[in-house]
Design a protein around this motif. Sequence first.
Motif, mmCIF file in Angstrom:
data_model
loop_
_atom_site.group_PDB
_atom_site.id
_atom_site.type_symbol
_atom_site.label_atom_id
_atom_site.label_comp_id
_atom_site.label_asym_id
_atom_site.label_seq_id
_atom_site.Cartn_x
_atom_site.Cartn_y
_atom_site.Cartn_z
ATOM 1 N N ASP A 206 0.840 -1.291 0.053
ATOM 2 C CA ASP A 206 0.090 0.141 0.002
ATOM 3 C C ASP A 206 0.811 1.252 0.005
ATOM 4 N N SER B 237 0.457 3.510 -3.417
ATOM 5 C CA SER B 237 -0.020 4.842 -3.214
ATOM 6 C C SER B 237 0.927 5.760 -3.653
ATOM 7 N N ASP C 78 -0.068 6.935 3.931
ATOM 8 C CA ASP C 78 -0.069 5.701 4.632
ATOM 9 C C ASP C 78 0.398 5.760 6.359
ATOM 10 N N SER D 212 -10.527 0.911 2.965
ATOM 11 C CA SER D 212 -9.497 -0.093 3.030
ATOM 12 C C SER D 212 -8.009 0.051 2.762
ATOM 13 N N SER D 213 -7.669 1.069 2.389
ATOM 14 C CA SER D 213 -6.127 1.426 1.939
ATOM 15 C C SER D 213 -6.116 2.822 1.660
ATOM 16 N N THR D 214 -4.721 3.172 1.647
ATOM 17 C CA THR D 214 -4.206 4.449 1.105
ATOM 18 C C THR D 214 -4.571 4.652 -0.281
ATOM 19 N N GLY E 226 -1.954 -1.528 -4.054
ATOM 20 C CA GLY E 226 -2.044 -1.194 -2.714
ATOM 21 C C GLY E 226 -3.500 -1.794 -2.164
ATOM 22 N N ILE E 227 -4.608 -1.555 -2.965
ATOM 23 C CA ILE E 227 -5.730 -2.091 -2.604
ATOM 24 C C ILE E 227 -5.836 -3.609 -2.645
ATOM 25 N N ASP F 3 -3.340 -4.658 0.854
ATOM 26 C CA ASP F 3 -4.113 -3.982 2.243
ATOM 27 C C ASP F 3 -5.604 -4.524 2.613
ATOM 28 N N THR F 4 -6.095 -5.178 1.428
ATOM 29 C CA THR F 4 -7.440 -5.787 1.774
ATOM 30 C C THR F 4 -7.094 -7.307 2.129
ATOM 31 N N THR G 191 -15.113 0.113 -2.171
ATOM 32 C CA THR G 191 -13.496 -0.285 -2.541
ATOM 33 C C THR G 191 -13.821 -0.856 -4.203
#
Length: 333
Positions: A28, A32, A91, A136-138, A166-167, A170-171, A183
Amino acid sequence: MNVYKKIVEEILKASHIVITAHKSADGDSVGSSLGLLYFIEKLGKKAVVCHPDEAPDFLYWMDTSEILLMNQQPDKVKQKFEEADLIFSLDYNGTDRVGPEMQALLEAANCQKIMIDHHLNPEDFATIRVSETSVSSTAQLIGELILQSGHEDLLDEKIGTPLYLGILTDTGVFRFPSVDPRTHEVTAKLLAAGVQNHLVHEYLNDNNTASRLRLQGYALSEKMLILEDYRAAIIYLTKEELEKYNFKKGDTDSLANQALSIRGMKVAVMMSERDGIIKISFRSKGENNPVNVLAADHFDGGGHANAAGGMSNLSMDETLEKIKGLIPEYFSN
């Protein structure tokens, strides 16, 4: 004016933009950072990414060579901070997350600062703060920056690929409770822009080394302790064991999730002895098992309810006994 349009205004006014992320890079923070970098470039501006340290090698398929590293190029990083008229903090929720050397530069910088983050308890150090702890994520927030600022037409495969990375990471490949309809809506926009999702999965999952697999096999077969009464699993690896298997940064990243995948497990802890301390990753399932509280209370850490990190200055044996004693207190339900 929404905050994302304001951020684009600040980008367009700036001449020297620095993008930062937290120490111990992950998918992430890297995704990002690069996604924002490429978006800024599409806006016709220049920026530089400065990270505290290197990314794990399973992310090297991204062009991480564009990232200046504080632990390898301190003079260049210092120069970029001194020149900066706009700094992005991606992040992370507090300046200490970038390590002491970069923290000093960040706090001394007299310029606009923009935080974009999804962690709990954000500090008030940025001029503009986008702190969405339910997201969910930056990387998803950078996607929102592009979509909600009116620049969706600039979104392309180059920008979208690191954001998808990143998504995805981080998910937990879209398995964590933070995943919601939005998301998937943002992810759909990335795919529509040309992101080849199957390739991202291949790059992430089909790049094991023999030593990494041997280390993970050893950890799971010989160094995993299961506390059946509390449905908790603990993996612990000493410095000598890591060296025996030619450890590289990132080699143990999946072990906590693998332990958590055991039927019936609700909590998993991964401990590794590195850089003179015990580094700890906590993972859990369900709203009633927040590991970030344990990490913050006892291990100078924090994070999300189901995914957190911390550290211990005790020996491995002492840290193991401490965690074994705390698990009944925090996860007895």
